[in-house]
Design an enzyme around this catalytic site. Structure first.
Site, PDB file in Angstrom:
ATOM      1  N   ASP A 138       0.798  -1.268   0.048  1.00 10.57           N
ATOM      2  CA  ASP A 138      -0.063   0.111   0.032  1.00 10.57           C
ATOM      3  C   ASP A 138       1.031   1.151   0.108  1.00 10.57           C
ATOM      4  O   ASP A 138       1.167   1.783   0.907  1.00 10.57           O
ATOM      5  CB  ASP A 138      -0.647  -0.034   1.296  1.00 10.57           C
ATOM      6  CG  ASP A 138      -1.919   0.927   1.171  1.00 10.57           C
ATOM      7  OD1 ASP A 138      -1.822   1.872   0.206  1.00 10.57           O
ATOM      8  OD2 ASP A 138      -2.708   1.075   1.953  1.00 10.57           O
ATOM      9  N   GLY A 139       1.253   1.541  -1.250  1.00 10.61           N
ATOM     10  CA  GLY A 139       2.042   2.774  -1.446  1.00 10.61           C
ATOM     11  C   GLY A 139       1.358   4.001  -2.081  1.00 10.61           C
ATOM     12  O   GLY A 139       1.850   4.978  -2.265  1.00 10.61           O
ATOM     13  N   LYS A 140       0.157   3.905  -2.633  1.00  9.50           N
ATOM     14  CA  LYS A 140      -0.626   4.682  -3.412  1.00  9.50           C
ATOM     15  C   LYS A 140       0.148   5.573  -4.374  1.00  9.50           C
ATOM     16  O   LYS A 140       0.492   6.647  -4.602  1.00  9.50           O
ATOM     17  CB  LYS A 140      -1.304   5.638  -2.288  1.00  9.50           C
ATOM     18  CG  LYS A 140      -2.350   5.038  -1.351  1.00  9.50           C
ATOM     19  CD  LYS A 140      -2.635   5.999  -0.542  1.00  9.50           C
ATOM     20  CE  LYS A 140      -3.614   5.166   0.386  1.00  9.50           C
ATOM     21  NZ  LYS A 140      -3.223   4.185   1.206  1.00  9.50           N
ATOM     22  N   PHE A 141       1.031   4.569  -5.250  1.00  7.23           N
ATOM     23  CA  PHE A 141       2.066   4.957  -6.321  1.00  7.23           C
ATOM     24  C   PHE A 141       1.529   5.731  -7.354  1.00  7.23           C
ATOM     25  O   PHE A 141       0.147   5.659  -7.746  1.00  7.23           O
ATOM     26  CB  PHE A 141       2.831   3.623  -6.625  1.00  7.23           C
ATOM     27  CG  PHE A 141       3.737   3.047  -5.505  1.00  7.23           C
ATOM     28  CD1 PHE A 141       4.836   3.618  -5.173  1.00  7.23           C
ATOM     29  CD2 PHE A 141       3.222   1.657  -5.041  1.00  7.23           C
ATOM     30  CE1 PHE A 141       5.662   2.771  -4.089  1.00  7.23           C
ATOM     31  CE2 PHE A 141       3.884   1.200  -4.141  1.00  7.23           C
ATOM     32  CZ  PHE A 141       4.919   1.458  -3.762  1.00  7.23           C
ATOM     33  N   THR A 185      -1.116  -0.512  -4.058  1.00  4.50           N
ATOM     34  CA  THR A 185      -2.055   0.474  -4.702  1.00  4.50           C
ATOM     35  C   THR A 185      -1.618   1.680  -5.189  1.00  4.50           C
ATOM     36  O   THR A 185      -0.380   2.030  -5.339  1.00  4.50           O
ATOM     37  CB  THR A 185      -2.853   1.008  -3.107  1.00  4.50           C
ATOM     38  OG1 THR A 185      -1.994   1.472  -2.567  1.00  4.50           O
ATOM     39  CG2 THR A 185      -3.385  -0.069  -2.417  1.00  4.50           C
TER      40      THR A 185
END
Length: 274
Positions: free
Chosen positions: A92-95, A119
């Site tokens: 979950d890094g919201k890249f 993510t």
């Protein structure tokens, strides 16, 4: 094996739609763990050892590991290496970023760290997502309706006479057909009505559903609207309610008990909706 196939197999093997979020905060770790050589690894390894037969995925949030600098990244790498191969790991890094930067993020996640999915923020459009979706072995969950209270400030803005999160879902459904990787959506259980709408818009996309634990999301609606049309169940995430079930030496056993209770609660809801 594709990411979606791996996820479905883990869900079947463990009779579980539960995902445990691995989000360690140094100050919240048991005293005995904080005194170890690598506290984050010791904590995470104990959680995994006690829950690997209960979950269908793990979701480490990159921010908590980055907070401890190089030691945190080393611990994250070591923890990913000890998670059983059959259990998907979603970073979950919201890249997202442009061009070669997106390629570097994808390489970091999939090759260096060896996770199965990430993510990502869809705001930059398709070209920046291609590095995350050019392999069937990997997946990406795009932020559609996030679980936080101020999500509507942007996600409800009108785009082509529809809320922006509608548009994200429709674009993601198209991208999923165009590219070989698995494209899914992040949809918070704290917005049950939107969860229902997004399932109608994107019936085939897997959902990553946060918010059922400390945020008080609607588990019944997550179970009802979470499954995709092809049978893949939702990735229903719980973090703090499981990993911090105890602050004592029994934290591993307490995490197992909390994970079992959550998985069984999900499964009772599954039975109720059949």
């Amino acid at each position: 094996m594709t990411f979606e196939e791996k996820l479905l197999q883990a869900q079947s093997d463990n009779a579980s739609w539960l995902c445990v979020g691995l989000d360690p905060v140094m100050e919240r770790l048991p005293a005995g763990v904080r005194s170890s050589r690598s506290p984050l690894l010791a904590f995470g390894r104990t959680i995994v050892e006690n829950t690997a037969d209960i979950v269908s995925a793990y979701k480490p949030n990159l921010g908590f590991w980055l907070a401890e600098g190089v030691a945190g990244l080393d611990a994250l790498q070591a923890l990913i290496d000890v998670i059983p191969d059959q259990i998907p790991v979603i970073l979950d890094g919201k890249f997202n970023d442009v061009g070669h930067t997106a390629e570097a993020y994808a390489q970091t996640a999939f090759e260096t760290l060896g996770v199965d999915a990430v993510t990502a923020n869809p705001y930059l459009g398709l070209d920046t997502l291609r590095p995350f979706l050019d392999s069937e072995e990997h997946g990406v969950f795009l932020l559609a309706r996030t679980s936080n209270p101020s999500a509507p400030q942007l996600q409800d803005l009108e785009a082509e006479d529809q809320p922006l999160y509608y548009r994200v879902a429709r674009l993601a459904a198209g991208w999923n057909k165009e590219l070989p990787g698995t494209c899914g959506l992040v949809v918070g259980a704290t917005y049950p009505e939107e969860l229902s709408i997004l399932r109608e818009i994107a019936p085939e996309l897997p959902f990553l559903i946060p918010g059922i634990g400390a945020q008080g999301g609607d588990l019944a609606q997550a179970v009802l609207h979470g499954p995709a049309a092809d049978g893949v169940g939702p990735v229903i995430n719980s973090s703090r309610g499981i990993i911090y079930a105890s602050s004592g030496a029994d934290f591993g056993e307490a995490a197992r008990d909390a994970a079992l209770e959550t998985r069984d609660r999900i499964n009772r809801q599954r039975e109720a909706t059949r």
